[in-house]
Design a protein around this motif. Sequence first.
Motif, PDB file in Angstrom:
ATOM      1  N   LEU A  30       0.793   6.930  -6.698  1.00 12.09           N
ATOM      2  CA  LEU A  30      -0.195   7.545  -6.954  1.00 12.09           C
ATOM      3  C   LEU A  30      -0.111   8.974  -6.768  1.00 12.09           C
ATOM      4  O   LEU A  30      -0.383  10.079  -7.457  1.00 12.09           O
ATOM      5  CB  LEU A  30      -1.404   7.333  -6.015  1.00 12.09           C
ATOM      6  N   ALA A  31       0.803   9.457  -5.798  1.00 13.74           N
ATOM      7  CA  ALA A  31       1.277  10.723  -5.538  1.00 13.74           C
ATOM      8  C   ALA A  31       1.898  11.272  -6.665  1.00 13.74           C
ATOM      9  O   ALA A  31       1.634  12.433  -7.238  1.00 13.74           O
ATOM     10  CB  ALA A  31       1.797  11.029  -4.053  1.00 13.74           C
ATOM     11  N   LEU A  70       0.690   4.234  -2.977  1.00  6.73           N
ATOM     12  CA  LEU A  70       0.252   5.390  -2.544  1.00  6.73           C
ATOM     13  C   LEU A  70       1.370   6.566  -3.188  1.00  6.73           C
ATOM     14  O   LEU A  70       1.058   7.570  -3.387  1.00  6.73           O
ATOM     15  CB  LEU A  70      -0.106   5.821  -1.141  1.00  6.73           C
ATOM     16  N   ARG A  71       2.544   5.842  -2.894  1.00  8.53           N
ATOM     17  CA  ARG A  71       3.564   6.970  -3.290  1.00  8.53           C
ATOM     18  C   ARG A  71       3.477   7.189  -4.864  1.00  8.53           C
ATOM     19  O   ARG A  71       3.633   8.230  -5.598  1.00  8.53           O
ATOM     20  CB  ARG A  71       4.817   6.111  -3.209  1.00  8.53           C
ATOM     21  N   HIS A 114       0.727  -1.401   0.028  1.00  6.89           N
ATOM     22  CA  HIS A 114      -0.007   0.212   0.173  1.00  6.89           C
ATOM     23  C   HIS A 114       0.822   1.163  -0.010  1.00  6.89           C
ATOM     24  O   HIS A 114       0.525   2.291  -0.571  1.00  6.89           O
ATOM     25  CB  HIS A 114      -0.937  -0.198   1.207  1.00  6.89           C
ATOM     26  N   ASP A 115       2.022   1.210   0.801  1.00  9.41           N
ATOM     27  CA  ASP A 115       2.881   2.394   0.678  1.00  9.41           C
ATOM     28  C   ASP A 115       3.280   2.543  -0.704  1.00  9.41           C
ATOM     29  O   ASP A 115       3.232   3.824  -1.081  1.00  9.41           O
ATOM     30  CB  ASP A 115       3.984   2.250   1.549  1.00  9.41           C
ATOM     31  N   PHE A 119      -0.837  17.315 -12.842  1.00  4.58           N
ATOM     32  CA  PHE A 119      -0.939  18.795 -12.474  1.00  4.58           C
ATOM     33  C   PHE A 119       0.272  19.558 -13.170  1.00  4.58           C
ATOM     34  O   PHE A 119      -0.258  20.622 -13.828  1.00  4.58           O
ATOM     35  CB  PHE A 119      -0.939  18.931 -11.070  1.00  4.58           C
ATOM     36  N   ARG A 120       1.470  18.995 -13.595  1.00  4.91           N
ATOM     37  CA  ARG A 120       2.491  19.607 -14.152  1.00  4.91           C
ATOM     38  C   ARG A 120       2.274  19.676 -15.689  1.00  4.91           C
ATOM     39  O   ARG A 120       2.201  20.708 -16.179  1.00  4.91           O
ATOM     40  CB  ARG A 120       3.729  18.942 -13.936  1.00  4.91           C
ATOM     41  N   ASP A 128      -7.316   7.602  -8.185  1.00  6.36           N
ATOM     42  CA  ASP A 128      -7.813   6.355  -7.329  1.00  6.36           C
ATOM     43  C   ASP A 128      -8.047   5.550  -7.884  1.00  6.36           C
ATOM     44  O   ASP A 128      -7.905   4.235  -7.269  1.00  6.36           O
ATOM     45  CB  ASP A 128      -8.771   7.005  -6.318  1.00  6.36           C
ATOM     46  N   LEU A 164      -8.798  13.997 -11.755  1.00  9.07           N
ATOM     47  CA  LEU A 164      -7.591  13.999 -10.742  1.00  9.07           C
ATOM     48  C   LEU A 164      -7.869  13.226  -9.439  1.00  9.07           C
ATOM     49  O   LEU A 164      -6.964  12.347  -9.258  1.00  9.07           O
ATOM     50  CB  LEU A 164      -7.251  15.341 -10.666  1.00  9.07           C
ATOM     51  N   VAL A 165      -8.848  13.448  -9.039  1.00  5.40           N
ATOM     52  CA  VAL A 165      -9.140  12.788  -7.759  1.00  5.40           C
ATOM     53  C   VAL A 165      -9.630  11.290  -8.099  1.00  5.40           C
ATOM     54  O   VAL A 165      -8.861  10.332  -7.462  1.00  5.40           O
ATOM     55  CB  VAL A 165     -10.127  13.398  -6.766  1.00  5.40           C
ATOM     56  N   SER A 166     -10.310  11.106  -8.963  1.00  2.00           N
ATOM     57  CA  SER A 166     -11.064   9.773  -8.799  1.00  2.00           C
ATOM     58  C   SER A 166     -10.448   8.704  -9.854  1.00  2.00           C
ATOM     59  O   SER A 166     -10.077   7.458  -9.560  1.00  2.00           O
ATOM     60  CB  SER A 166     -12.414   9.726  -8.936  1.00  2.00           C
ATOM     61  N   ARG A 197      -0.353  12.277  -9.556  1.00  2.95           N
ATOM     62  CA  ARG A 197      -1.046  13.289  -9.407  1.00  2.95           C
ATOM     63  C   ARG A 197      -0.151  14.573  -9.611  1.00  2.95           C
ATOM     64  O   ARG A 197      -0.638  15.607 -10.501  1.00  2.95           O
ATOM     65  CB  ARG A 197      -1.633  13.583  -8.112  1.00  2.95           C
ATOM     66  N   VAL A 198       1.007  14.759  -9.185  1.00  3.78           N
ATOM     67  CA  VAL A 198       1.705  15.903  -9.498  1.00  3.78           C
ATOM     68  C   VAL A 198       2.207  15.877 -10.829  1.00  3.78           C
ATOM     69  O   VAL A 198       2.105  16.883 -11.388  1.00  3.78           O
ATOM     70  CB  VAL A 198       2.955  15.515  -8.448  1.00  3.78           C
TER      71      VAL A 198
END
Lengths: 555, 519
Positions: free
Chosen positions: A96-97, A93-94, A89-90, A104-105, A132, A127-129, A100-101
């Motif tokens: 996925l971060a 999640l990393r 999971h860690d 956005f860029r 995810d 972006l959010v869903s 996102r970034v």
Amino acid sequence: MRELRPWLGLLQRHRRQLAVGLVLMAATLMAGLGLLALSGWFITATAITALAWAAGLNASLNLYAPGGGIRFFALARTASRYFERLVNHDVVLRLLADIRVELFRKLLRAEAYSAKRLGSAAFLNRLVSDVDTLDNLYLRQIAPPLVALAGSLGAAGLIAVFAPALSLVVLAVLVPWLGVVTLGMAWWTRRHGAAEMEAAERLRSHALTELEGMAELSAAGLLSRDQNDLLGEDNAQRYRQMQQETSAISGQALNTLVIHLLVAALLLFASQAWQAGQISGAVMVLIPLVIMALSEGFLPLPRAFMRLGATEAAAERLNTQDGSQPDSSGQPSEVGLPENPTLTWSHIRVARGAPVVFEDFSLSVSPGERLVITGASGSGKSTLASLAARLTSPDDGQVMVNGNDGALFSLSEWRERISLLTQDAHLFNESVAANLRVGDADASESRLWRVLEAVDLAPLVASLDCGLETPVGEGGGQLSGGEGRRLALARVLLRSAPIVILDEPFTGLDEATAERVWKGIQHWLSGCSVVLMLHDSMPFIEADRVISLTAGRAM
Amino acid sequence: MVVQLGLMAWFVDRLIVHDQPVTLVATGAALALAVVVRSIGQWGQEMAGLQASHRVRRQVRRALLNAWASAGPVGLSSCDSGRLSSEWTEQVDSLDGYYARFLPQMILAVIVPLIILSVVAVQDWLAALFLLAAAPLIPLFMALIGMGAERVNQRHYESLARLSGHFLDRIRGMTTLQLFGRSVDAVEDVAAATDHYRRLNMATLRVAFLSSAVLEFFASVAIAAVAIYVGFALLGMISFGPADEMSLFSGLFVLLLAPEFFQPLRLLSQYYHDRAAALGAAAHLSARLVASDSLVPQAAQAQRQEPDSSGIRVSGLGVRYPNGREVLSDLDFELPSGQTLVVTGPSGCGKSTLLAVLAGFMAPSQGEARIRGQSPGSMPVGWMGQRPWLVPGSWRQNLRLTAPEASEGAMLEAIDRVGLRSVLDGLPEGLSTRIGEGGLGLSGGQARRLALARLFLTSSTVMLLDEPTAGLDEATEAEVIEGVRGIIGGQRLCVIASHQPALRALGDQHLALGSTHHA
């Protein structure tokens, strides 16, 4: 599956952690398998030994090795599962971060307004869903089938030691079945999955639209009608979800059916093998138990693969963001922008995508000049402004500074010199101070108060309970139109750029306030070239030059 | 399931211990039947959970919509609409796991172990004791861990909602960020927000995993203990209790049942984060439902009366915002039917607040307002705010937002009135031309006029216009004013807030609000 490729590529960055996670997952399943199989074997073996003793035979059984093995498997299973989950999971999640970034860029690099064109409601969803949803990809759709496959092969290998024929039976059933619960399930639910995601996006955008038009709708007494529509759409959407879920549930039930039928069949086959003297009694028990323990690895598959369609759709939509234009002029120039620049629109032609057509348009602003450009709405003032700030590029011609093409300079350098107040300047849903500091990140409180004084907002902000820290609401909704406009103006002033372009700075202000604000900001504008875009010239503004713009032509 | 396992154990026992031939076909058939029944039972259980979740989510969505409606536009103006819409969509969906899986599993987690325990006890009470000893510790640990998990989860949901609001805000302000050269900071901002989300998420998961690891541990230990006990008992090495009577059948049966004893509890702990997620979301949602209750404007509680032909009467009206700012006090005026009132005053003097009260969006703190003899909000009125509301879609869709039945002819007439006819004639797709988010593709003045045209299409005889000509140039403004002139008069009432001198001429009455309310 092609849509997923870029995201699978991203996985490689965290290769080592993913490998560790995968190994731990397999270890967990194997430990469970070992625990049940060894226990079954042990009990049967003890019973047979006991029978042998009872019959007066001299049979011996090593009790301590299996006992220790059972205890080892029990602990190993617990520990490996816990760490497997944490590690997996860690890292996901990393990952996925990162996504996102990265997205956005990309969006920031995209040409101005293209972000708007996509519609913010769709965007938020993206972006959010979507990000995810990609969570499903590794943890649910890549690792579990691999582990189930490894488990099947491991179980078949174990059985092959005792009864090669039965291990072939196991492989012949489990491998195709693995294909059915993964790819088959995904194929079966794919069509609905994509439709469901689209509908979910429509639903969210409808909800957002209703929230934004709350005033108009409730004033017109149409709110309840719109809400009924929304509930109707929601019902239809949930019905679609139910169909998907029903497929998954049926898949799971079938999964149980197939695996346990296999267990039953193996028991029967193994009993025949035992009667034929090919295997021992304890092994006969071991064989079906191995498969029974394996069922745990198959359990989550149908539901995970029901979501494959949705994952693909999400990945596909995220991929379309890749098509954005790269920032071609990112390099800092060797020339450097002069301190007192002359801004020139030179032989500009704009034909596509703009409400106004410019043909061979030229205009120059000298250092320190006050230029007023007037014109009806749709005359092209805003187009000139966004050209100057290089939010858009002309089809032909150049925007120049002191005779040098603007494209030679980096965007950040350019925008340090040219500050623009757009008509739709956005106020962030943060405090007054945070909004002002977008213009000057290091501004002191006293500087903020001075600029608020200049735009005649200081008394209002001072009267608020939290002063500078008062939140302005979404899009500045807690402020009146004129107040928000002045806050946006103050932010532009804090930038202290030598060229300031103000596009309709006085929207929502009465003439007296507009005059006060104009007088108040003079101190902040001293020495700057100022271009004021107004629909009509105002009597209190002393301009060096007034140009009237009609449909892309200066008069 | 119990039957299936029992049959298997019996089968093995028959073969090995008693060396009796059994009919393969009969046993096979019985086993298959047990497996089929088990599968069907599993299917039925999950379907029932699905149905329940479906119904619950429908009810919650409806309640949320009611809450929005009763909070009204002013009550919601301080809330981020991205966050509200994510509440309505994702957070309600996160209730699904709780109703579809956790609740049914909770019942199973009580019943199934009891059944298994009693079956095991019949076979061998000592083995049943092993299981029983492990079982009560489980809920204890789960509760201890669960308490922490709940708090963490609530935080997690707050941060998720804030994150989605944060994203939407940054995306809307993307042009602004670019202009100020703050894109890099914004990327860092997004990175920080996402990283915060990741850390919160990990905290939640770590706790959720710990609870299942504890369970796993006890389950494994109990199975191992049962296996070893059965083995030794079979060898006759344990001489007390029922161990002497242990047969291969009962031993194997007990061993096979042991994992199934823990299985419902293990599933429950897997669904535990469904519960935690649902509780986090539920706390959030019920806070929204309660918060909006307290904001119910007066109008929603007022009794319905038949509208009469009187105009607008305002007496002793005062409004004070929750942040302590007083914008209106002791306001009195009367506007007879058929007249137009123009409200003027510097920005921030309360023009928009007065209109919001008249529309029924907010309740005055003192005095009252009556429109056609009714409290505001109990009858439809036409409203146009300072920012024109346009949705991504065609011109036609935008015009029909508040006048769903408008005909093409009526729409063309309305467009004519606001001076957009020449623009429309220049569009090859006419009314089907698409408009982007926030009126993209239209100039500021055109967007405003389109919203005005929509207002003209509504059937209401009361119209409230907040700065209808702000940002328009003189020529366009004159056209819009002509359009406004075309619809006022007759029985219609119109209140316009504006500081434009040109609009002032339209008013039968004027009301100048002072700027003394700042402090």
